[in-house]
Scaffold this active site. Structure first.
Site, mmCIF file in Angstrom:
data_model
loop_
_atom_site.group_PDB
_atom_site.id
_atom_site.type_symbol
_atom_site.label_atom_id
_atom_site.label_comp_id
_atom_site.label_asym_id
_atom_site.label_seq_id
_atom_site.Cartn_x
_atom_site.Cartn_y
_atom_site.Cartn_z
ATOM 1 N N LYS A 130 0.433 -17.539 -1.252
ATOM 2 C CA LYS A 130 0.609 -17.321 -2.689
ATOM 3 C C LYS A 130 -0.369 -18.226 -3.410
ATOM 4 C CE LYS A 130 3.427 -14.798 -5.226
ATOM 5 N NZ LYS A 130 4.197 -13.605 -4.805
ATOM 6 N N ASP A 170 0.772 -10.838 -9.264
ATOM 7 C CA ASP A 170 2.158 -11.313 -9.392
ATOM 8 C C ASP A 170 2.344 -11.504 -10.894
ATOM 9 O OD1 ASP A 170 4.571 -12.332 -7.673
ATOM 10 O OD2 ASP A 170 4.334 -13.872 -9.186
HETATM 11 P P1 NDP Z 1 5.092 -9.401 -14.935
HETATM 12 O O1 NDP Z 1 4.253 -10.527 -15.398
HETATM 13 O O2 NDP Z 1 4.557 -8.023 -14.936
HETATM 14 O O3 NDP Z 1 6.482 -9.375 -15.731
HETATM 15 C C1 NDP Z 1 7.341 -10.459 -15.789
HETATM 16 C C2 NDP Z 1 8.438 -10.122 -16.795
HETATM 17 O O4 NDP Z 1 9.445 -11.131 -16.756
HETATM 18 C C3 NDP Z 1 7.926 -10.075 -18.247
HETATM 19 O O5 NDP Z 1 8.633 -9.078 -18.919
HETATM 20 C C4 NDP Z 1 8.276 -11.464 -18.755
HETATM 21 O O6 NDP Z 1 8.436 -11.516 -20.170
HETATM 22 C C5 NDP Z 1 9.615 -11.650 -18.083
HETATM 23 N N1 NDP Z 1 9.973 -13.067 -17.985
HETATM 24 C C6 NDP Z 1 9.226 -14.088 -17.545
HETATM 25 N N2 NDP Z 1 9.891 -15.242 -17.599
HETATM 26 C C7 NDP Z 1 11.103 -14.932 -18.116
HETATM 27 C C8 NDP Z 1 12.253 -15.683 -18.411
HETATM 28 N N3 NDP Z 1 12.288 -16.996 -18.200
HETATM 29 N N4 NDP Z 1 13.326 -15.024 -18.929
HETATM 30 C C9 NDP Z 1 13.296 -13.685 -19.148
HETATM 31 N N5 NDP Z 1 12.234 -12.925 -18.874
HETATM 32 C C10 NDP Z 1 11.161 -13.537 -18.362
HETATM 33 O O7 NDP Z 1 5.546 -9.822 -13.462
HETATM 34 P P2 NDP Z 1 6.092 -8.903 -12.283
HETATM 35 O O8 NDP Z 1 6.939 -7.824 -12.816
HETATM 36 O O9 NDP Z 1 4.955 -8.576 -11.399
HETATM 37 O O10 NDP Z 1 6.989 -9.971 -11.496
HETATM 38 C C11 NDP Z 1 8.362 -10.175 -11.776
HETATM 39 C C12 NDP Z 1 9.025 -10.813 -10.564
HETATM 40 O O11 NDP Z 1 8.856 -9.984 -9.417
HETATM 41 C C13 NDP Z 1 8.440 -12.174 -10.150
HETATM 42 O O12 NDP Z 1 9.469 -12.943 -9.573
HETATM 43 C C14 NDP Z 1 7.435 -11.807 -9.069
HETATM 44 O O13 NDP Z 1 7.165 -12.873 -8.194
HETATM 45 C C15 NDP Z 1 8.206 -10.698 -8.361
HETATM 46 N N6 NDP Z 1 7.434 -9.776 -7.541
HETATM 47 C C16 NDP Z 1 6.342 -9.115 -8.035
HETATM 48 C C17 NDP Z 1 5.664 -8.227 -7.233
HETATM 49 C C18 NDP Z 1 4.542 -7.387 -7.737
HETATM 50 O O14 NDP Z 1 4.053 -6.565 -6.956
HETATM 51 N N7 NDP Z 1 4.095 -7.532 -8.969
HETATM 52 C C19 NDP Z 1 6.040 -8.028 -5.815
HETATM 53 C C20 NDP Z 1 7.255 -8.705 -5.436
HETATM 54 C C21 NDP Z 1 7.888 -9.561 -6.270
HETATM 55 P P3 NDP Z 1 7.172 -11.696 -21.174
HETATM 56 O O15 NDP Z 1 6.516 -10.357 -21.202
HETATM 57 O O16 NDP Z 1 7.799 -12.101 -22.453
HETATM 58 O O17 NDP Z 1 6.310 -12.757 -20.563
HETATM 59 O O1 2IT Z 2 5.798 -11.391 -4.298
HETATM 60 C C1 2IT Z 2 5.143 -10.449 -3.820
HETATM 61 O O2 2IT Z 2 5.495 -9.869 -2.783
HETATM 62 C C2 2IT Z 2 3.925 -10.010 -4.508
HETATM 63 N N1 2IT Z 2 3.616 -10.522 -5.579
HETATM 64 C C3 2IT Z 2 3.046 -8.958 -3.904
HETATM 65 C C4 2IT Z 2 2.072 -9.558 -2.940
HETATM 66 C C5 2IT Z 2 1.008 -8.634 -2.408
HETATM 67 O O3 2IT Z 2 0.172 -9.165 -1.662
HETATM 68 O O4 2IT Z 2 0.994 -7.447 -2.694
#
Ligand code: NDP
Ligand code: 2IT
Length: 451
Positions: A130, A170
């Site tokens: 990461k 992420d």
């Molecule tokens: P994004 O940046 O696309 O979205 C994050 C969202 O969470 C935004 O809506 C943000 O709000 C909101 N947010 C952030 N902090 C807070 C908080 N403290 N309270 C409430 N809402 C909050 O990220 P992702 O959707 O990609 O990631 C979300 C989660 O999923 C993370 O834990 C990430 O590690 C995990 N993840 C992501 C993957 C991916 O492929 N993208 C894969 C696997 C896991 P705002 O818009 O106001 O900032």
């Molecule tokens: O937390 C996760 O699994 C991710 N942000 C996706 C990682 C990736 O390499 O696609």
């Protein structure tokens, strides 16, 4: 070598607390895995003799660097950047990049540690890593984001490559950022190769990668429901977050006939008592993923939507909760409220969104609880398929990738069942995911000797 006891488990964890006092999230993630795999390690001489646990809690390496970039006024700005390469026991380092102003090395260590076992669960040959930076994309112009990404990649490119370490997105790193990062990687390496995933479809990206985490979470949920002779149709679903994961989870849940009643962002809760329909979700996607604006704006002038500043979704009654925002966003009190409201399934779309108290409450209540390393593995799984397509210099179509994603999520579910089912047929998915994810990495480490 003598066997260890549970008092040894306590002292093993206490030693880490002493060594990493400023890294609570890392310690939390380690505690979760080590506690569950301890009996397996006790029973497996090769794991004990090879000190697998002591080795697996220490990342292979962490690189950290300064990233200087110029804002639109011409002022130099300084951020910290990192890449935590946790384990390449079963494949090249793989995992996302996070841009967030409060990012710390401890948070990245937790994410890289989790990623190692998640990637193992996918069944694909992917190690765990990461990275990220303290950069806050919010409020920055495209030109600023581009300059930051270029500067970040100027440092990072020395440590990555298609067979070495393959970053992706992420939080705070979406399609725009991956484009700029890839452009700079290509310029520096002078090679067009799959050193990043989550790329655009016109330059080596994969169909279904942007949807994969959220869709995968719902595919996992469907597998849990199916095993319980239950289904998603007409279920009330609360989702937190309004980013890549939350919105694609909402999209798939609605498509499957569920009623999604909440989304949220860092400012508050968007409540839709009658449910979000596909058109409304499209509007939210445009607002959050393209315009990067506040969620509250979607409720302006609406008679059916309510925005509650500073609130989370966990006070809203639901059958199913999908925390999809960030780590430790759902605590013991929230878990109590959800259980009192009759929640029957909690499936983690974000990484470690439930605190240890919340997880303990859900496990004690014996509801269907799907831990992140199993439930959100769909994103990295399709990243693995993007790597395979890049190596073969081919692009597979959407239908093929959707069906491969669903198959992988069902396989992950079944791996959790195989290692997490008790004599009464109850499945502890936390135990199952930790044991199945760990075993493959541990076996590879044993086979490869003391390295
Ligand atoms: P994004 O940046 O696309 O979205 C994050 C969202 O969470 C935004 O809506 C943000 O709000 C909101 N947010 C952030 N902090 C807070 C908080 N403290 N309270 C409430 N809402 C909050 O990220 P992702 O959707 O990609 O990631 C979300 C989660 O999923 C993370 O834990 C990430 O590690 C995990 N993840 C992501 C993957 C991916 O492929 N993208 C894969 C696997 C896991 P705002 O818009 O106001 O900032
Ligand atoms: O937390 C996760 O699994 C991710 N942000 C996706 C990682 C990736 O390499 O696609």
């Amino acid at each position: 070598m003598p066997r260890r006891s549970s008092s040894d488990l306590k002292s093993f964890l206490a030693e880490l607390v002493d060594r990493y006092p400023g890294q609570p999230e890392f310690l939390q993630a380690v505690d979760d895995v080590v506690t569950e795999v301890w009996p397996l390690v006790e029973d497996t001489k090769a794991y004990r003799d090879n000190e697998i646990l002591r080795r697996i809690v220490e990342p292979d390496r962490i690189v950290s660097f300064r990233v200087v970039w110029q804002d639109d006024r011409g002022r130099p700005r300084v951020e910290r950047g990192w890449r935590v390469q946790h384990s390449n026991a079963i494949g090249p380092y793989k995992g996302g990049l996070r841009f967030s102003p409060n990012l710390t090395e401890g948070v990245l260590k937790f994410l890289a540690f989790e990623q190692t076992f998640k990637n193992s669960l996918t069944g694909l040959p992917l190690g765990g890593a990461k990275g990220g930076a303290t950069f806050a994309p919010r409020g920055k112009s495209d030109a600023e984001v581009m300059r930051f990404c270029q500067s970040f990649m100027t440092e990072l490119h020395r440590y990555i490559g298609p067979n070495e370490d393959v970053p992706a997105g992420d939080m705070g790193v979406g399609a725009r950022e991956i484009g700029y990062l890839f452009g700079q990687y290509k310029r520096l390496a002078n090679r067009f190769e799959g050193a990043l995933t989550g790329k655009g479809l016109s330059y080596g990206g994969s169909e279904v990668r942007s949807e994969a985490t959220g869709w995968g979470t719902v595919f996992f949920l469907k597998a849990v429901l199916e095993r319980a002779d239950d289904g998603l149709k007409d279920k009330t679903v609360s989702i937190s977050g309004a980013g890549n994961v939350a919105l694609h989870a909402a999209q798939k849940a609605v498509e499957e006939g569920a009623k999604v009643v909440t989304l949220s962002d860092s400012e508050g809760l968007l409540h839709a008592p009658d449910g979000f329909d596909p058109e409304l979700l499209e509007r939210v996607m445009t607002q959050k993923l393209e315009r990067r604006g506040p969620l509250s704006a979607v409720a302006e002038g609406s008679k059916t939507l309510e925005f509650h500043k500073g609130r989370t979704p966990w006070g809203v009654e639901c059958d199913i909760a999908l925390p999809c925002a960030t780590q430790n966003e759902l605590d013991g009190d929230d878990a109590k409220k959800l259980l009192q409201g009759g929640v029957r399934y909690v499936i983690e779309g974000a990484n470690m969104p439930c605190t240890p108290d919340a997880v303990a409450a859900f496990r004690k209540a014996k509801i269907g609880f799907g831990p992140a390393k199993a439930a959100n593995a769909g994103g990295v799984a399709v990243s693995g398929l993007e790597m395979a397509q890049n190596s073969a210099r081919l692009s597979w179509d959407e239908a093929r990738l959707t069906s491969q994603l669903e198959d992988i999520m069902v396989e992950i579910h079944d791996r959790c069942v195989a290692d997490g089912e008790d004599r009464n047929g109850h499945v502890d998915y936390v135990r199952g995911a930790n044991i199945a994810g760990f075993r493959k990495v541990a076996d590879a480490m044993v086979a490869q000797g003391v390295v």
